[in-house]
Write an enzyme that holds these catalytic residues in place. Structure first.
Site, PDB file in Angstrom:
ATOM      1  N   THR A 125       0.802  -1.230   0.000  1.00 56.82           N
ATOM      2  CA  THR A 125       0.000   0.000   0.000  1.00 56.82           C
ATOM      3  C   THR A 125       0.832   1.277   0.000  1.00 56.82           C
ATOM      4  O   THR A 125       1.933   1.319   0.576  1.00 56.82           O
ATOM      5  CB  THR A 125      -0.914   0.013   1.243  1.00 56.82           C
ATOM      6  OG1 THR A 125      -1.444   1.344   1.412  1.00 56.82           O
ATOM      7  CG2 THR A 125      -0.163  -0.332   2.518  1.00 56.82           C
ATOM      8  N   GLU A 127       0.165   3.618   1.833  1.00 55.33           N
ATOM      9  CA  GLU A 127       0.277   4.041   3.245  1.00 55.33           C
ATOM     10  C   GLU A 127       1.695   3.841   3.757  1.00 55.33           C
ATOM     11  O   GLU A 127       2.104   4.465   4.736  1.00 55.33           O
ATOM     12  CB  GLU A 127      -0.684   3.225   4.118  1.00 55.33           C
ATOM     13  CG  GLU A 127      -2.051   3.828   4.314  1.00 55.33           C
ATOM     14  CD  GLU A 127      -2.059   5.087   5.171  1.00 55.33           C
ATOM     15  OE1 GLU A 127      -1.606   5.030   6.331  1.00 55.33           O
ATOM     16  OE2 GLU A 127      -2.525   6.124   4.681  1.00 55.33           O
ATOM     17  N   TYR A 149      -1.333   0.432  10.921  1.00 55.36           N
ATOM     18  CA  TYR A 149      -1.628  -0.281   9.667  1.00 55.36           C
ATOM     19  C   TYR A 149      -0.446  -0.183   8.701  1.00 55.36           C
ATOM     20  O   TYR A 149       0.004  -1.191   8.145  1.00 55.36           O
ATOM     21  CB  TYR A 149      -2.891   0.315   9.033  1.00 55.36           C
ATOM     22  CG  TYR A 149      -3.144  -0.118   7.609  1.00 55.36           C
ATOM     23  CD1 TYR A 149      -3.729  -1.339   7.323  1.00 55.36           C
ATOM     24  CD2 TYR A 149      -2.781   0.713   6.536  1.00 55.36           C
ATOM     25  CE1 TYR A 149      -3.955  -1.736   6.008  1.00 55.36           C
ATOM     26  CE2 TYR A 149      -3.002   0.328   5.221  1.00 55.36           C
ATOM     27  CZ  TYR A 149      -3.584  -0.893   4.965  1.00 55.36           C
ATOM     28  OH  TYR A 149      -3.798  -1.277   3.665  1.00 55.36           O
ATOM     29  N   LYS A 153       1.839  -3.251   7.280  1.00 55.93           N
ATOM     30  CA  LYS A 153       1.955  -3.503   5.836  1.00 55.93           C
ATOM     31  C   LYS A 153       3.415  -3.475   5.383  1.00 55.93           C
ATOM     32  O   LYS A 153       3.809  -4.192   4.466  1.00 55.93           O
ATOM     33  CB  LYS A 153       1.156  -2.464   5.055  1.00 55.93           C
ATOM     34  CG  LYS A 153      -0.333  -2.782   4.976  1.00 55.93           C
ATOM     35  CD  LYS A 153      -0.617  -3.927   4.020  1.00 55.93           C
ATOM     36  CE  LYS A 153      -2.099  -4.203   3.881  1.00 55.93           C
ATOM     37  NZ  LYS A 153      -2.388  -5.362   3.030  1.00 55.93           N
TER      38      LYS A 153
HETATM   39  P1  NAP Z   1     -11.436  -4.798   2.476  1.00 55.67           P
HETATM   40  O1  NAP Z   1     -12.613  -4.474   1.621  1.00 55.67           O
HETATM   41  O2  NAP Z   1     -11.359  -4.265   3.857  1.00 55.67           O
HETATM   42  O3  NAP Z   1     -11.306  -6.394   2.512  1.00 55.67           O
HETATM   43  C1  NAP Z   1     -10.487  -7.052   3.453  1.00 55.67           C
HETATM   44  C2  NAP Z   1     -10.755  -8.542   3.386  1.00 55.67           C
HETATM   45  O4  NAP Z   1      -9.933  -9.207   4.360  1.00 55.67           O
HETATM   46  C3  NAP Z   1     -12.202  -8.944   3.720  1.00 55.67           C
HETATM   47  O5  NAP Z   1     -12.592 -10.002   2.864  1.00 55.67           O
HETATM   48  C4  NAP Z   1     -12.083  -9.458   5.146  1.00 55.67           C
HETATM   49  O6  NAP Z   1     -13.055 -10.408   5.497  1.00 55.67           O
HETATM   50  C5  NAP Z   1     -10.727 -10.135   5.065  1.00 55.67           C
HETATM   51  N1  NAP Z   1     -10.142 -10.407   6.379  1.00 55.67           N
HETATM   52  C6  NAP Z   1      -9.975  -9.557   7.418  1.00 55.67           C
HETATM   53  N2  NAP Z   1      -9.369 -10.169   8.445  1.00 55.67           N
HETATM   54  C7  NAP Z   1      -9.160 -11.453   8.062  1.00 55.67           C
HETATM   55  C8  NAP Z   1      -8.568 -12.577   8.680  1.00 55.67           C
HETATM   56  N3  NAP Z   1      -8.091 -12.520   9.924  1.00 55.67           N
HETATM   57  N4  NAP Z   1      -8.491 -13.742   7.988  1.00 55.67           N
HETATM   58  C9  NAP Z   1      -8.998 -13.827   6.732  1.00 55.67           C
HETATM   59  N5  NAP Z   1      -9.574 -12.797   6.089  1.00 55.67           N
HETATM   60  C10 NAP Z   1      -9.650 -11.621   6.744  1.00 55.67           C
HETATM   61  O7  NAP Z   1     -10.090  -4.334   1.729  1.00 55.67           O
HETATM   62  P2  NAP Z   1      -9.844  -3.969   0.191  1.00 55.67           P
HETATM   63  O8  NAP Z   1     -10.093  -2.516   0.003  1.00 55.67           O
HETATM   64  O9  NAP Z   1     -10.514  -4.960  -0.658  1.00 55.67           O
HETATM   65  O10 NAP Z   1      -8.269  -4.151   0.103  1.00 55.67           O
HETATM   66  C11 NAP Z   1      -7.696  -5.420  -0.211  1.00 55.67           C
HETATM   67  C12 NAP Z   1      -6.256  -5.449   0.285  1.00 55.67           C
HETATM   68  O11 NAP Z   1      -5.504  -4.415  -0.355  1.00 55.67           O
HETATM   69  C13 NAP Z   1      -6.082  -5.208   1.785  1.00 55.67           C
HETATM   70  O12 NAP Z   1      -4.991  -5.981   2.213  1.00 55.67           O
HETATM   71  C14 NAP Z   1      -5.750  -3.729   1.882  1.00 55.67           C
HETATM   72  O13 NAP Z   1      -5.021  -3.472   3.059  1.00 55.67           O
HETATM   73  C15 NAP Z   1      -4.924  -3.554   0.625  1.00 55.67           C
HETATM   74  N6  NAP Z   1      -4.932  -2.230   0.023  1.00 55.67           N
HETATM   75  C16 NAP Z   1      -6.125  -1.611  -0.260  1.00 55.67           C
HETATM   76  C17 NAP Z   1      -6.125  -0.376  -0.884  1.00 55.67           C
HETATM   77  C18 NAP Z   1      -7.413   0.329  -1.223  1.00 55.67           C
HETATM   78  O14 NAP Z   1      -7.379   1.538  -1.471  1.00 55.67           O
HETATM   79  N7  NAP Z   1      -8.545  -0.370  -1.272  1.00 55.67           N
HETATM   80  C19 NAP Z   1      -4.912   0.235  -1.226  1.00 55.67           C
HETATM   81  C20 NAP Z   1      -3.719  -0.444  -0.950  1.00 55.67           C
HETATM   82  C21 NAP Z   1      -3.738  -1.672  -0.348  1.00 55.67           C
HETATM   83  P3  NAP Z   1     -14.500  -9.932   6.114  1.00 55.67           P
HETATM   84  O15 NAP Z   1     -15.287  -9.478   4.938  1.00 55.67           O
HETATM   85  O16 NAP Z   1     -15.014 -11.170   6.741  1.00 55.67           O
HETATM   86  O17 NAP Z   1     -14.193  -8.850   7.100  1.00 55.67           O
HETATM   87  N1  GDD Z   2     -12.360   7.295   6.654  1.00 55.79           N
HETATM   88  C1  GDD Z   2     -12.479   8.625   6.774  1.00 55.79           C
HETATM   89  N2  GDD Z   2     -13.603   9.152   7.359  1.00 55.79           N
HETATM   90  N3  GDD Z   2     -11.473   9.397   6.317  1.00 55.79           N
HETATM   91  C2  GDD Z   2     -11.623  10.737   6.416  1.00 55.79           C
HETATM   92  C3  GDD Z   2     -12.758  11.335   6.981  1.00 55.79           C
HETATM   93  C4  GDD Z   2     -13.792  10.504   7.487  1.00 55.79           C
HETATM   94  O1  GDD Z   2     -14.802  10.949   8.006  1.00 55.79           O
HETATM   95  N4  GDD Z   2     -12.598  12.681   6.919  1.00 55.79           N
HETATM   96  C5  GDD Z   2     -11.417  12.913   6.342  1.00 55.79           C
HETATM   97  N5  GDD Z   2     -10.816  11.735   6.034  1.00 55.79           N
HETATM   98  C6  GDD Z   2      -9.483  11.583   5.428  1.00 55.79           C
HETATM   99  C7  GDD Z   2      -8.551  10.670   6.211  1.00 55.79           C
HETATM  100  O2  GDD Z   2      -8.014  11.354   7.342  1.00 55.79           O
HETATM  101  C8  GDD Z   2      -7.530  10.352   5.133  1.00 55.79           C
HETATM  102  O3  GDD Z   2      -6.573  11.374   5.055  1.00 55.79           O
HETATM  103  C9  GDD Z   2      -8.359  10.344   3.847  1.00 55.79           C
HETATM  104  O4  GDD Z   2      -9.607  10.952   4.168  1.00 55.79           O
HETATM  105  C10 GDD Z   2      -8.620   8.949   3.277  1.00 55.79           C
HETATM  106  O5  GDD Z   2      -9.107   8.109   4.311  1.00 55.79           O
HETATM  107  P1  GDD Z   2      -9.677   6.640   3.999  1.00 55.79           P
HETATM  108  O6  GDD Z   2     -10.693   6.696   2.924  1.00 55.79           O
HETATM  109  O7  GDD Z   2     -10.070   6.045   5.304  1.00 55.79           O
HETATM  110  O8  GDD Z   2      -8.434   5.884   3.346  1.00 55.79           O
HETATM  111  P2  GDD Z   2      -6.882   5.813   3.757  1.00 55.79           P
HETATM  112  O9  GDD Z   2      -6.133   6.627   2.754  1.00 55.79           O
HETATM  113  O10 GDD Z   2      -6.669   6.111   5.181  1.00 55.79           O
HETATM  114  O11 GDD Z   2      -6.580   4.261   3.555  1.00 55.79           O
HETATM  115  C11 GDD Z   2      -7.031   3.567   2.378  1.00 55.79           C
HETATM  116  O12 GDD Z   2      -6.061   3.635   1.364  1.00 55.79           O
HETATM  117  C12 GDD Z   2      -4.813   2.987   1.684  1.00 55.79           C
HETATM  118  C13 GDD Z   2      -3.888   3.202   0.473  1.00 55.79           C
HETATM  119  O13 GDD Z   2      -3.268   4.454   0.575  1.00 55.79           O
HETATM  120  C14 GDD Z   2      -7.330   2.116   2.789  1.00 55.79           C
HETATM  121  O14 GDD Z   2      -7.969   1.456   1.726  1.00 55.79           O
HETATM  122  C15 GDD Z   2      -6.055   1.363   3.131  1.00 55.79           C
HETATM  123  O15 GDD Z   2      -6.345  -0.021   3.342  1.00 55.79           O
HETATM  124  C16 GDD Z   2      -5.092   1.515   1.939  1.00 55.79           C
HETATM  125  O16 GDD Z   2      -3.881   0.829   2.212  1.00 55.79           O
END
Ligand code: NAP
Ligand code: GDD
Length: 320
Positions: A125, A127, A149, A153
């Site tokens: 990520t 992050e 987190y 990661k």
């Molecule tokens: P998500 O919607 O939060 O999905 C996370 C998945 O992990 C869910 O299926 C959850 O199951 C499962 N999980 C949680 N704890 C577990 C455990 N102990 N054992 C087995 N499964 C477990 O996340 P996403 O947005 O699809 O992201 C997918 C991956 O990419 C994550 O690793 C995230 O950190 C990473 N990532 C995401 C982003 C982004 O912007 N979306 C960016 C960079 C990296 P449940 O449904 O049962 O909770």
């Molecule tokens: N969630 C949330 N809720 N975020 C807020 C809010 C609020 O009410 N108000 C402002 N924000 C700001 C957060 O402080 C952050 O700077 C930004 O919005 C994005 O927050 P999120 O959407 O929660 O995502 P993230 O950037 O912290 O994390 C996501 O992206 C990562 C990749 O850069 C997640 O998907 C992580 O799993 C992923 O790794």
């Protein structure tokens, strides 16, 4: 027919990746953690619940991972499972370390024992860049995580690199910047906003409470990003890749796009609430995806405007 195993198949990316792999002719297996209520709504929305084989297991229980790998006979393993919400990682830092960090070690060890030739994808990520050390972040930018987190990661990322270098495994790490979709979890800011816009437009909600709206993110569409994961495992040589759009936008401007789409002015509804500020913030993320463009032939295909409008429309359909 190839077999793939996806951990986190019930999450946003897991569902889109499963759909993509099915379209490519794979037999798709998914690891599903035990929960007290149903978590399959995304698979149902994509109409693929009946097309995938779900296997009980948890990233924290290595014996279940070994069994899942044996049962699926996977030649490609995508590790998407994680405690993925940054905000919750301060209230549950140990769980986050256990699942998001050590879970990677569990899965890499299980792959090494069951089939070390299987190809492995780690969901790393942006992050990890946290307090950014370069204006545009690439594969060579130093890391400086800003949340439990991000720290967890970073462990998973380096362990993936280490298993590749130590044991010659085909292990790749995708350093993905934020990606969103109508299947995004409601706690993340884009979906929180699009859901609120739909409810406000239909008279079911009065205001939207947000934290730091000056934060900037490089947002893309999850449906585009899962194809990059797959492309990484199709390469002869494993490697690490930044996946991003190369454009950054404030939360404030993203909120404006969402309200404007339904003809409302966000200033009439947004309330800044200190409860949503984080102990340490990642102020800005901006990815440099040129290596992925060059080597994988991958490019983000959806603008932020298209993405947010797609999400607002989906939420309008849901709440109506
Ligand atoms: P998500 O919607 O939060 O999905 C996370 C998945 O992990 C869910 O299926 C959850 O199951 C499962 N999980 C949680 N704890 C577990 C455990 N102990 N054992 C087995 N499964 C477990 O996340 P996403 O947005 O699809 O992201 C997918 C991956 O990419 C994550 O690793 C995230 O950190 C990473 N990532 C995401 C982003 C982004 O912007 N979306 C960016 C960079 C990296 P449940 O449904 O049962 O909770
Ligand atoms: N969630 C949330 N809720 N975020 C807020 C809010 C609020 O009410 N108000 C402002 N924000 C700001 C957060 O402080 C952050 O700077 C930004 O919005 C994005 O927050 P999120 O959407 O929660 O995502 P993230 O950037 O912290 O994390 C996501 O992206 C990562 C990749 O850069 C997640 O998907 C992580 O799993 C992923 O790794």
């Amino acid at each position: 027919m190839k077999n793939a195993l996806i951990t986190g198949i019930t999450g946003q990316d897991g569902a889109y990746l499963a759909q993509w792999l099915l379209q490519q002719g794979y037999r798709v297996h998914g690891l599903v953690a035990r929960r007290s209520s149903d978590t399959h709504w995304r698979l149902r929305e994509l109409d693929i619940e009946g097309d995938v084989t779900l296997i009980d297991g948890d990233l924290a229980d290595v014996s279940s991972l070994t069994r899942a790998l044996e049962a699926s006979r996977a030649s490609e393993v995508y590790n998407l499972a994680a405690q993925s919400f940054v905000g919750a990682s301060w209230s549950q830092p140990l769980l986050t370390a256990q699942v998001t960090g050590l879970g990677v070690a569990n899965l890499l060890e299980a792959v090494r024992q069951v089939d070390p030739k299987a190809r492995f994808y780690q969901a790393s990520t942006s992050e990890m860049f946290g307090l950014i050390q370069a204006e545009r972040q690439s594969e060579t930018t130093p890391f400086y995580p800003r949340s439990p987190y991000g720290v967890a990661k970073l462990y998973g990322h380096w362990l993936t690199v280490n298993y590749r270098e130590s044991f010659g495994m085909h292990a790749s790490s995708g350093i993905l910047f934020n990606h969103e979709s109508p299947l995004r979890g409601i706690e993340f800011v884009t979906r929180k906003v699009t859901d609120a816009v739909a409810r406000i437009k239909t008279g079911q909600q009065k205001e939207l409470r947000l934290g730091n709206i000056d934060a900037k993110r490089d947002w893309g569409f999850a449906g585009d990003y899962v194809k990059a994961m797959w492309l990484m495992l199709q390469q002869d040589t494993p490697d690490d890749y930044v996946i991003a759009t190369g454009r950054t936008t404030t939360v404030r401007d993203m909120v404006e796009i969402a309200f404007r789409h339904v003809g409302l002015n966000c200033e009439d509804y947004v309330v800044i609430d200190p409860a949503f500020f984080r102990p340490a913030e990642v102020d800005v993320l901006l990815g440099d995806p040129s290596k992925a463009e060059r080597q994988l032939g991958w490019k983000a295909g959806t603008s932020l405007e298209e993405l947010i409008c797609m999400m607002v429309d989906a939420d309008l359909r849901r709440v109506s």
